[in-house]
Design a protein around this motif. Structure first.
Motif, mmCIF file in Angstrom:
data_model
loop_
_atom_site.group_PDB
_atom_site.id
_atom_site.type_symbol
_atom_site.label_atom_id
_atom_site.label_comp_id
_atom_site.label_asym_id
_atom_site.label_seq_id
_atom_site.Cartn_x
_atom_site.Cartn_y
_atom_site.Cartn_z
ATOM 1 N N ALA A 432 -9.694 38.117 34.298
ATOM 2 C CA ALA A 432 -10.198 37.051 33.424
ATOM 3 C C ALA A 432 -11.661 37.284 33.066
ATOM 4 C CB ALA A 432 -10.021 35.699 34.100
ATOM 5 N N ARG A 433 -12.448 37.801 34.018
ATOM 6 C CA ARG A 433 -13.863 38.072 33.729
ATOM 7 C C ARG A 433 -13.989 39.143 32.633
ATOM 8 N NH1 ARG A 433 -17.819 35.148 33.446
ATOM 9 N NH2 ARG A 433 -17.613 35.989 31.366
ATOM 10 N N ARG A 434 -13.199 40.203 32.793
ATOM 11 C CA ARG A 434 -13.243 41.259 31.769
ATOM 12 C C ARG A 434 -12.758 40.710 30.426
ATOM 13 N NH1 ARG A 434 -11.226 44.306 36.162
ATOM 14 N NH2 ARG A 434 -9.089 44.214 35.347
ATOM 15 N N MET A 435 -11.751 39.870 30.498
ATOM 16 C CA MET A 435 -11.217 39.269 29.274
ATOM 17 C C MET A 435 -12.285 38.419 28.576
ATOM 18 S SD MET A 435 -8.091 36.512 29.037
ATOM 19 C CE MET A 435 -7.028 37.476 30.100
ATOM 20 N N LEU A 436 -12.946 37.552 29.351
ATOM 21 C CA LEU A 436 -13.963 36.704 28.728
ATOM 22 C C LEU A 436 -15.114 37.533 28.175
ATOM 23 C CD1 LEU A 436 -14.442 33.385 30.742
ATOM 24 C CD2 LEU A 436 -13.541 33.699 28.440
ATOM 25 N N ASP A 437 -15.512 38.558 28.908
ATOM 26 C CA ASP A 437 -16.614 39.403 28.425
ATOM 27 C C ASP A 437 -16.254 40.030 27.075
ATOM 28 O OD1 ASP A 437 -18.067 38.771 30.655
ATOM 29 O OD2 ASP A 437 -17.650 40.646 31.709
ATOM 30 N N PHE A 438 -15.020 40.537 26.981
ATOM 31 C CA PHE A 438 -14.573 41.136 25.719
ATOM 32 C C PHE A 438 -14.583 40.087 24.600
ATOM 33 C CE2 PHE A 438 -11.075 41.585 22.710
ATOM 34 C CZ PHE A 438 -11.272 42.865 22.211
ATOM 35 N N HIS A 439 -14.036 38.917 24.894
ATOM 36 C CA HIS A 439 -13.924 37.895 23.857
ATOM 37 C C HIS A 439 -15.291 37.342 23.457
ATOM 38 C CE1 HIS A 439 -9.553 37.301 23.260
ATOM 39 N NE2 HIS A 439 -9.490 37.957 24.404
ATOM 40 N N ILE A 440 -16.213 37.284 24.414
ATOM 41 C CA ILE A 440 -17.568 36.843 24.069
ATOM 42 C C ILE A 440 -18.181 37.814 23.046
ATOM 43 C CG2 ILE A 440 -19.922 36.686 25.009
ATOM 44 C CD1 ILE A 440 -18.586 35.535 27.593
ATOM 45 N N GLU A 441 -17.953 39.102 23.262
ATOM 46 C CA GLU A 441 -18.487 40.090 22.322
ATOM 47 C C GLU A 441 -17.871 39.921 20.936
ATOM 48 O OE1 GLU A 441 -21.049 42.115 22.972
ATOM 49 O OE2 GLU A 441 -21.083 41.016 24.862
ATOM 50 N N ARG A 442 -16.551 39.731 20.902
ATOM 51 C CA ARG A 442 -15.878 39.583 19.601
ATOM 52 C C ARG A 442 -16.302 38.272 18.926
ATOM 53 N NH1 ARG A 442 -14.860 43.564 21.717
ATOM 54 N NH2 ARG A 442 -16.781 43.996 20.627
ATOM 55 N N ALA A 443 -16.418 37.193 19.705
ATOM 56 C CA ALA A 443 -16.802 35.899 19.116
ATOM 57 C C ALA A 443 -18.238 35.967 18.596
ATOM 58 C CB ALA A 443 -16.656 34.787 20.155
ATOM 59 N N THR A 444 -19.063 36.740 19.279
ATOM 60 C CA THR A 444 -20.429 36.958 18.787
ATOM 61 C C THR A 444 -20.383 37.662 17.426
ATOM 62 O OG1 THR A 444 -21.292 37.060 21.040
ATOM 63 C CG2 THR A 444 -22.616 38.113 19.317
ATOM 64 N N GLU A 445 -19.549 38.687 17.319
ATOM 65 C CA GLU A 445 -19.411 39.383 16.026
ATOM 66 C C GLU A 445 -18.918 38.424 14.944
ATOM 67 O OE1 GLU A 445 -17.934 43.403 18.322
ATOM 68 O OE2 GLU A 445 -16.812 42.752 16.574
ATOM 69 N N SER A 446 -18.001 37.564 15.318
ATOM 70 C CA SER A 446 -17.463 36.597 14.369
ATOM 71 C C SER A 446 -18.575 35.715 13.795
ATOM 72 C CB SER A 446 -16.400 35.734 15.066
ATOM 73 O OG SER A 446 -16.196 34.506 14.402
ATOM 74 N N LEU A 447 -19.391 35.164 14.700
ATOM 75 C CA LEU A 447 -20.431 34.235 14.244
ATOM 76 C C LEU A 447 -21.548 34.972 13.519
ATOM 77 C CD1 LEU A 447 -20.474 31.892 17.374
ATOM 78 C CD2 LEU A 447 -19.583 31.358 15.098
ATOM 79 N N GLN A 448 -21.834 36.181 13.955
ATOM 80 C CA GLN A 448 -22.850 36.959 13.233
ATOM 81 C C GLN A 448 -22.373 37.283 11.820
ATOM 82 O OE1 GLN A 448 -23.371 40.101 16.116
ATOM 83 N NE2 GLN A 448 -25.246 39.179 16.939
ATOM 84 N N GLU A 449 -21.094 37.637 11.693
ATOM 85 C CA GLU A 449 -20.539 37.904 10.362
ATOM 86 C C GLU A 449 -20.591 36.639 9.497
ATOM 87 O OE1 GLU A 449 -19.559 40.697 8.939
ATOM 88 O OE2 GLU A 449 -18.910 39.688 7.080
ATOM 89 N N ALA A 450 -20.474 35.486 10.171
ATOM 90 C CA ALA A 450 -20.520 34.209 9.437
ATOM 91 C C ALA A 450 -21.939 33.840 9.029
ATOM 92 C CB ALA A 450 -19.910 33.110 10.299
ATOM 93 N N GLY A 451 -22.931 34.579 9.540
ATOM 94 C CA GLY A 451 -24.308 34.326 9.132
ATOM 95 C C GLY A 451 -25.193 33.727 10.206
ATOM 96 N N ALA A 452 -24.696 33.637 11.425
ATOM 97 C CA ALA A 452 -25.530 33.068 12.489
ATOM 98 C C ALA A 452 -26.721 33.980 12.743
ATOM 99 C CB ALA A 452 -24.714 32.901 13.760
ATOM 100 N N TYR A 453 -27.926 33.380 12.864
ATOM 101 C CA TYR A 453 -29.114 34.193 13.123
ATOM 102 C C TYR A 453 -29.429 34.263 14.614
ATOM 103 C CZ TYR A 453 -31.641 29.763 13.631
ATOM 104 O OH TYR A 453 -32.047 28.524 14.049
ATOM 105 N N LYS A 454 -28.739 33.407 15.390
ATOM 106 C CA LYS A 454 -28.966 33.429 16.842
ATOM 107 C C LYS A 454 -27.658 33.049 17.528
ATOM 108 C CE LYS A 454 -31.919 31.586 20.512
ATOM 109 N NZ LYS A 454 -32.817 30.493 20.917
ATOM 110 N N ILE A 455 -27.375 33.704 18.639
ATOM 111 C CA ILE A 455 -26.162 33.430 19.409
ATOM 112 C C ILE A 455 -26.569 33.013 20.820
ATOM 113 C CG2 ILE A 455 -23.997 34.377 20.325
ATOM 114 C CD1 ILE A 455 -24.010 34.360 17.286
ATOM 115 N N GLU A 456 -25.978 31.935 21.311
ATOM 116 C CA GLU A 456 -26.235 31.476 22.672
ATOM 117 C C GLU A 456 -24.901 31.419 23.411
ATOM 118 O OE1 GLU A 456 -28.190 27.750 22.007
ATOM 119 O OE2 GLU A 456 -30.081 28.703 21.419
ATOM 120 N N VAL A 457 -24.871 31.980 24.614
ATOM 121 C CA VAL A 457 -23.598 32.155 25.328
ATOM 122 C C VAL A 457 -23.643 31.475 26.691
ATOM 123 C CG1 VAL A 457 -21.996 33.846 26.311
ATOM 124 C CG2 VAL A 457 -23.211 34.371 24.181
ATOM 125 N N ASP A 458 -22.614 30.727 27.002
ATOM 126 C CA ASP A 458 -22.361 30.268 28.373
ATOM 127 C C ASP A 458 -21.134 31.039 28.849
ATOM 128 O OD1 ASP A 458 -21.814 29.036 30.736
ATOM 129 O OD2 ASP A 458 -21.928 26.996 29.966
#
Lengths: 537, 183
Positions: A432-458
């Protein structure tokens, strides 16, 4: 209190208990339900008031350990990075759940066959499909038909989709450019008047109770109908044990009223509908000379295999105002692009993403989910750049069953009735840890592609144990499961468990839609097999 | 600083020294800057009474966080609370922040009208459909994994556009391999 046994006694008036009660009442059964919580009026909820965000952090918090109300029971979670969340009332946790309504997917029921890990379920997606349609109608689901992340449906959601907001549009456009799946979320929140209930007004206070009655909570959707058909619902009734006779059949429940008085409610059949912590707690409390390790526990699995969906939050900040304090809290859109297994990623199974609103100014001003706190002159810049400018991807990781994740009874902590509290022993698996780490990276790409200038992760949110699953799993083999494929205890032929405890694996989606479909399926079978049902003499 | 308090008044637990300490902390956490007022000017008796009236449970932590024994230096007090008494610090921060952001003037300045009731116009075609975004998702085909094959599902005859989806679906919609789930 009662002397004549009811046909069926239900413990817990939440999502699954309500579904069972209504269906049984429609079929002419006499039904009694014992609920430790109370009724709430829509006017009780703080969402329309100035003190909403204050109350959401105490009396209307999602954790019983924060609310500390007499009708709650404490959950000892010192040995867990995730706090279990729940609500005790008529309607149960549907009062404070978000209302997101995705179904489990076909592969979720075949994890062992497909991925060589965990177990297959004793039922399939398509077996469950007719029940999904029926519960969608009963709860009032809004959604856009045709989501290609699921097999084609023969019945559409009863209501059109809810708005996806400016944040949803930004991310939808981004996923179109990325070639990634997205879809407007299915929510059990009304987009139009339905069944005597008012539609959503986008107030975004869903998790403190819905002032409109637009979000499906079973105090609105089921209990009035069940009671009109004769079901007796007793509130303030805390069940402390299920009683059994010499034949090993359940005979009813002993319960404690608000003043501490003890009562016995007899019944021919007992249905447990607590949740995956409350139900195994009660089974363990019901140990007897015949069932020394707890009721229905010859497999030793009662309370084991707890799954809670490790949850990460990825927030994107945008220059544009998105009005993101409004909108259903439910989800706006979802993505299942990375839901299915791809072993190249270094883990099996996947996660569902739900894009949600971001809350009001008090939530924004206080230290963030990611631990960031800004004070001094820059505090004002922090609030101005965050409030209404965010989009949050919530990532629900599939949690695979592990017997080491389990519930025990506390030797020192009790509820307000003196009944031992449950203790949660849980750790997050490496998968699950590896899974979340992977998905955090992809979700970051998603929001950056959407135009986010800053990403904050929990990376793992503590107060995120909304989805309590797996502690009395279903299965065909009594040696390796607590319940049979119809939710009946292998060891006690007139005892059923219909809440999320029955899950074999956790899936990676919000489970309420699947829980209630399974509960309805179990109830239909109970009705069909009524003449073969063993009951106490 | 505190006036007309009674035994029922939520402010009764805070004496003048505690109120002065609270004002100093409020000004430290949320000072006047960037066109916004200081929390010391906003979180006056009325706002604090509102907060503690709504959340009387905060009073105990607030009183503890404002006790004289923690010294006169605000930064040092906050560091001590952060290290040794995070719950009391949480009560203090929440009381100040809630008092500040429930103030009408502050809300106007940050452009926040509160959680409003907004009509859902579910009879209108959503912008994402008009813009063709749903068609792009449909074009890519099935996303789910077929338990019968273990691979991404292949479903013949799936609609490629939203318009096609609503022009009519196959009779039982059980296309591809999804029937028996491989059971």
């Amino acid at each position: 209190m009662a002397t004549d046994p009811a046909d069926v006694l239900i413990v817990g008036a939440g999502a699954s208990g309500a579904v069972v009660a209504k269906r049984l009442a429609e079929a002419g059964f006499s039904v009694v339900c014992l609920e430790q919580g109370e009724w709430h009026a829509k006017e009780d909820y703080p969402g329309t008031r100035l003190d909403w965000e204050l109350q959401a952090r105490k009396a209307w918090a999602t954790s019983p350990n924060i609310r500390e109300l007499p009708q709650d029971y404490p959950v000892v979670a010192d040995d867990s990075p995730v706090e279990p969340l729940m609500f005790n009332a008529v309607g149960g946790s549907t009062i404070i759940f978000a209302g997101a309504w995705p179904r489990a997917l076909p592969s979720d029921f075949r994890v062992r066959s497909l991925d060589g890990i965990a177990d297959d379920w004793p039922l399939t997606y398509h077996e469950l499909l007719p029940y999904f349609y029926r519960t969608d109608r009963d709860f009032g689901v809004s959604g856009l038909p045709g989501d290609p992340a699921y097999p084609p449906d023969s019945e559409d959601a009863p209501l059109p989709p809810l708005p996806i907001g400016a944040a949803g549009m930004k991310v939808a456009r981004a996923h179109t450019r990325l070639g990634w799946h997205w879809w407007p979320e299915f929510n059990s929140i009304l987009s139009a008047p339905y069944d005597g209930r008012r539609p959503c007004v986008q107030r975004s206070t869903c998790q403190s109770g819905c002032n409109e009655g637009a979000k499906a909570s079973t105090d609105q959707t089921h209990w009035p109908k069940a009671m009109a058909l004769g079901t007796r619902l007793v509130t303030g009734a805390r069940v402390r044990r299920i009683e059994t006779n010499e034949a090993g059949l359940a005979t009813g429940a002993t319960w404690i009223d608000r003043e501490g008085g003890e009562h016995f409610e007899p019944a021919r059949v007992v249905v447990l509908a607590g949740n995956a912590i409350g139900t195994p707690r009660l089974l363990l409390l019901s140990a007897s000379s015949r069932f020394p390790d707890g009721l229905a526990n010859s497999s030793g699995l009662v309370g084991k295999r707890l799954m809670m969906h490790p949850f990460a939050n990825v927030a994107g900040l945008f220059e544009d105002p998105l009005l993101s304090w409004q909108g259903q809290f439910g989800d706006l859109i979802e993505s299942l692009e990375f839901y299915e297994t791809d072993e190249k990623r270094g883990f099996v199974r996947g996660a569902r993403w739900g894009l949600a609103p971001t809350g009001g100014p008090i939530n924004t001003a206080l230290p963030s989910r990611a631990g960031e706190q800004i004070w001094g002159p820059d505090h004002h810049l922090h609030v101005k750049t965050h409030l209404g400018h965010g989009a949050n991807w919530g990532l629900f990781a599939e949690d695979l069953p592990d017997e080491a994740n389990h519930i025990t009874l506390s030797k020192t902590v009790t509820d307000s009735s003196g009944v031992p509290a449950p203790e949660v022993h849980y750790s997050m698996a490496d998968n699950a840890r590896r899974m979340l780490d992977f998905h955090i990276e992809r979700a970051t790409e998603s929001l950056q592609e959407a135009g986010a200038y800053k990403i904050e992760v929990d990376r793992l949110m503590r107060y995120s144990g909304w989805h309590l699953l797996g502690t009395t799993r279903m299965g065909d083999d009594p040696a390796t499961s607590v319940l049979d494929r119809w939710n009946r205890a292998h060891d006690v032929p007139n005892l059923y468990v219909v809440d999320g405890s029955c899950f074999v694996t956790s899936t990676g989606v919000n489970p309420t839609s699947t829980i209630v479909a399974i509960a309805l399926r179990a109830t239909d079978h109970m009705i069909e097999s009524r003449f073969n049902q063993q009951v106490p003499a | 600083m505190t006036t007309d308090t009674t035994s029922d008044d939520p402010l009764a637990a805070l004496d003048g020294t505690a109120r002065a300490t609270l004002a100093a902390i409020a000004d430290h956490l949320i000072p006047a800057a960037h066109g916004m007022p200081s929390a010391a000017d906003i979180v006056t008796d009325g706002r604090l009474r509102f907060v503690l009236g709504a959340r009387p449970d905060l009073a105990e932590g607030l009183v503890a966080a404002l006790r004289p024994g923690l010294g006169v230096d605000v930064a040092s007090r906050l560091a001590t609370l952060q290290r040794d008494e995070p719950a009391n610090l949480g009560a203090l921060q929440l009381a100040i922040v809630a008092g500040y952001y429930t103030d009408k003037r502050v809300r106007e300045l940050i452009g926040y009208p509160g959680q409003e009731a907004i009509e859902v116009k579910s009879w209108l075609l959503p912008e994402y459909i008009e813009e063709g975004l749903i068609d792009k998702v449909l074009e890519r085909g099935a996303v789910w994994r077929d338990p019968a094959t273990g691979d991404r599902a292949v479903v013949e005859g799936l609609p490629q556009t939203y318009a096609e989806r609503f022009a009519g679906m196959p009779d039982d919609s059980q296309g591809g391999h999804d029937g028996p789930d491989g059971a």
